[in-house]
Design a protein around this motif. Structure first.
Motif, PDB file in Angstrom:
ATOM      1  N   ASP A  79       0.864  -1.170   0.000  1.00 17.92           N
ATOM      2  CA  ASP A  79       0.000   0.000   0.000  1.00 17.92           C
ATOM      3  C   ASP A  79       0.907   1.228   0.000  1.00 17.92           C
ATOM      4  O   ASP A  79       2.120   1.090  -0.139  1.00 17.92           O
ATOM      5  CB  ASP A  79      -0.971  -0.009   1.181  1.00 17.92           C
ATOM      6  N   TYR A  80       0.319   2.404   0.120  1.00 20.78           N
ATOM      7  CA  TYR A  80       1.111   3.625   0.009  1.00 20.78           C
ATOM      8  C   TYR A  80       1.045   4.483   1.269  1.00 20.78           C
ATOM      9  O   TYR A  80       0.047   4.481   1.981  1.00 20.78           O
ATOM     10  CB  TYR A  80       0.616   4.482  -1.168  1.00 20.78           C
ATOM     11  N   THR A  81       2.123   5.229   1.494  1.00 21.25           N
ATOM     12  CA  THR A  81       2.156   6.271   2.511  1.00 21.25           C
ATOM     13  C   THR A  81       2.342   7.594   1.792  1.00 21.25           C
ATOM     14  O   THR A  81       3.288   7.752   1.016  1.00 21.25           O
ATOM     15  CB  THR A  81       3.316   6.040   3.507  1.00 21.25           C
ATOM     16  N   LEU A  82       1.420   8.522   2.025  1.00 28.09           N
ATOM     17  CA  LEU A  82       1.492   9.853   1.427  1.00 28.09           C
ATOM     18  C   LEU A  82       1.951  10.831   2.498  1.00 28.09           C
ATOM     19  O   LEU A  82       1.342  10.902   3.564  1.00 28.09           O
ATOM     20  CB  LEU A  82       0.128  10.291   0.899  1.00 28.09           C
ATOM     21  N   GLU A 101      -1.255   6.890   5.931  1.00 33.41           N
ATOM     22  CA  GLU A 101      -0.662   5.560   5.776  1.00 33.41           C
ATOM     23  C   GLU A 101      -1.729   4.545   5.391  1.00 33.41           C
ATOM     24  O   GLU A 101      -2.913   4.719   5.691  1.00 33.41           O
ATOM     25  CB  GLU A 101       0.021   5.143   7.069  1.00 33.41           C
ATOM     26  N   GLY A 102      -1.309   3.480   4.749  1.00 33.59           N
ATOM     27  CA  GLY A 102      -2.222   2.395   4.410  1.00 33.59           C
ATOM     28  C   GLY A 102      -3.191   2.734   3.292  1.00 33.59           C
ATOM     29  O   GLY A 102      -4.300   2.212   3.256  1.00 33.59           O
ATOM     30  N   VAL A 103      -2.785   3.576   2.366  1.00 29.63           N
ATOM     31  CA  VAL A 103      -3.648   3.975   1.252  1.00 29.63           C
ATOM     32  C   VAL A 103      -3.443   2.995   0.098  1.00 29.63           C
ATOM     33  O   VAL A 103      -2.318   2.779  -0.341  1.00 29.63           O
ATOM     34  CB  VAL A 103      -3.323   5.410   0.789  1.00 29.63           C
ATOM     35  N   TYR A 104      -4.529   2.402  -0.373  1.00 26.34           N
ATOM     36  CA  TYR A 104      -4.448   1.475  -1.502  1.00 26.34           C
ATOM     37  C   TYR A 104      -4.553   2.239  -2.819  1.00 26.34           C
ATOM     38  O   TYR A 104      -5.038   3.366  -2.867  1.00 26.34           O
ATOM     39  CB  TYR A 104      -5.541   0.410  -1.405  1.00 26.34           C
TER      40      TYR A 104
END
Length: 101
Positions: free
Chosen positions: A55-58, A79-82
């Motif tokens: 997943d992504y952290t912005l 955090e935890g952005v798909y």
């Protein structure tokens, strides 16, 4: 660059650049960084990193200069952005739309 290209495509590709005014994209091994135009969060920079959880952290940052010293404090971290939520999270933080829909 493969990860950065995929992040760019998931954000909307060239349409993302046209709609948001983001510029100075920098590709890294597991991330994509960019300079943002004025927006509601006050963030001037964004770094999107692929995590080991797939997943992504912005990380949204601004730029502060105090007594000649430049710092880049974090405005917000998501955090935890798909991948299917990247555009939605970006818009909710910045107020900048990624497409015409």
């Amino acid at each position: 660059m493969e990860v950065a290209t995929e992040i760019f495509n998931q954000l909307g590709g060239r349409r993302f650049l046209v709609m948001t005014g983001a510029k100075n994209l920098i590709a890294d091994t597991n991330s994509l960084s960019m300079h943002l135009p004025a927006n509601k969060s006050g963030a001037k920079y964004l770094k999107i990193e692929l995590t080991q959880s797939d997943d992504y952290t912005l990380t949204f940052q601004t730029k502060k200069t105090v007594a000649g010293k430049v710092t880049f404090p974090v405005v917000e971290t998501c955090e935890g952005v798909y991948c299917d939520n990247l555009q939605e999270v970006f818009t909710s933080i910045t107020g900048l739309y990624t497409s015409l829909r």
